[in-house]
Design a protein around this motif. Structure first.
Motif, short mmCIF file in Angstrom:
data_model
loop_
_atom_site.label_atom_id
_atom_site.label_comp_id
_atom_site.label_asym_id
_atom_site.label_seq_id
_atom_site.Cartn_x
_atom_site.Cartn_y
_atom_site.Cartn_z
N ASN A 1 -8.49 -0.86 6.89
CA ASN A 1 -7.26 -1.06 6.12
C ASN A 1 -6.45 -2.24 6.64
N ARG A 2 -7.05 -3.07 7.49
CA ARG A 2 -6.34 -4.21 8.06
C ARG A 2 -7.03 -5.53 7.71
N GLU B 1 -7.29 -8.84 6.16
CA GLU B 1 -6.30 -9.80 5.66
C GLU B 1 -6.70 -10.40 4.31
N ARG C 1 -7.63 -8.52 1.84
CA ARG C 1 -7.20 -7.52 0.85
C ARG C 1 -5.73 -7.15 0.96
N PHE C 2 -5.18 -7.24 2.17
CA PHE C 2 -3.81 -6.78 2.39
C PHE C 2 -2.98 -7.90 3.00
N PRO D 1 -1.54 -7.43 7.17
CA PRO D 1 -2.14 -6.11 7.39
C PRO D 1 -1.72 -5.42 8.68
N ARG E 1 3.65 -0.50 0.73
CA ARG E 1 2.37 -1.16 0.42
C ARG E 1 1.61 -0.35 -0.61
N HIS E 2 1.02 -1.03 -1.57
CA HIS E 2 0.20 -0.34 -2.57
C HIS E 2 -1.08 0.12 -1.88
N ILE E 3 -1.37 1.41 -2.00
CA ILE E 3 -2.46 1.99 -1.21
C ILE E 3 -3.68 2.35 -2.05
N HIS F 1 -6.92 1.52 -0.03
CA HIS F 1 -7.18 1.86 1.37
C HIS F 1 -8.28 2.91 1.47
#
Length: 133
Positions: free
Chosen positions: A22-23, A25, A27-28, A31, A38-40, A43
């Motif tokens: 989930n980190r 960069e 995608r987020f 991160p 944050r839109h999840i 994830h």
């Protein structure tokens, strides 16, 4: 095969870390920063597709209930930014400590318990009285 720009010979063994999933960069945005808004949708904390965790809804409900109870009992709960805390772990990332501050509150409780009930006074309905400091 190439993964993340690194050539992997056939038969290479890999150790993946869910904590990094989930980190990404790509995608987020930012991160490494905690962002409660944050839109999840993308994830993978509870898996994805056919491997999605059946207990995810219960886990979210339990977390919501616990956090609401904490927030109800600790007025103005906030991070104590004067103290350092780091993030640790590979599979399950979490803070190594979480220094917080909160306002003083006095719990007032009606200690009268009628003889006809077996409910102890400690279970009576409490009212939080906020104290300005």
């Amino acid at each position: 095969m190439t993964l993340g720009g690194v050539a992997l010979p056939e038969g290479t063994q890999l150790l993946t870390a869910l904590g990094s999933a989930n980190r990404d960069e790509r995608r987020f945005a930012d991160p490494d920063r905690f962002d409660i808004d944050r839109h999840i949708e993308e994830h993978v904390a509870f898996g994805f597709g056919q491997h999605f965790c059946l207990g995810s809804h219960l886990a979210r409900l339990e977390a919501t209930t616990a956090l609401n109870a904490i927030l109800d009992r600790l007025p103005n709960l906030r991070l104590d930014r004067s103290q350092h805390c780091g993030v640790v772990g590979l599979a399950f990332r979490s803070p190594n400590r979480l220094p917080v501050r909160f306002d003083v509150a006095v719990l007032a409780c009606n200690l009268y318990t009628p003889l006809a009930t077996s409910r102890p006074a400690s279970l009576c309905r409490s009212q939080i009285i906020r104290v300005a400091m």
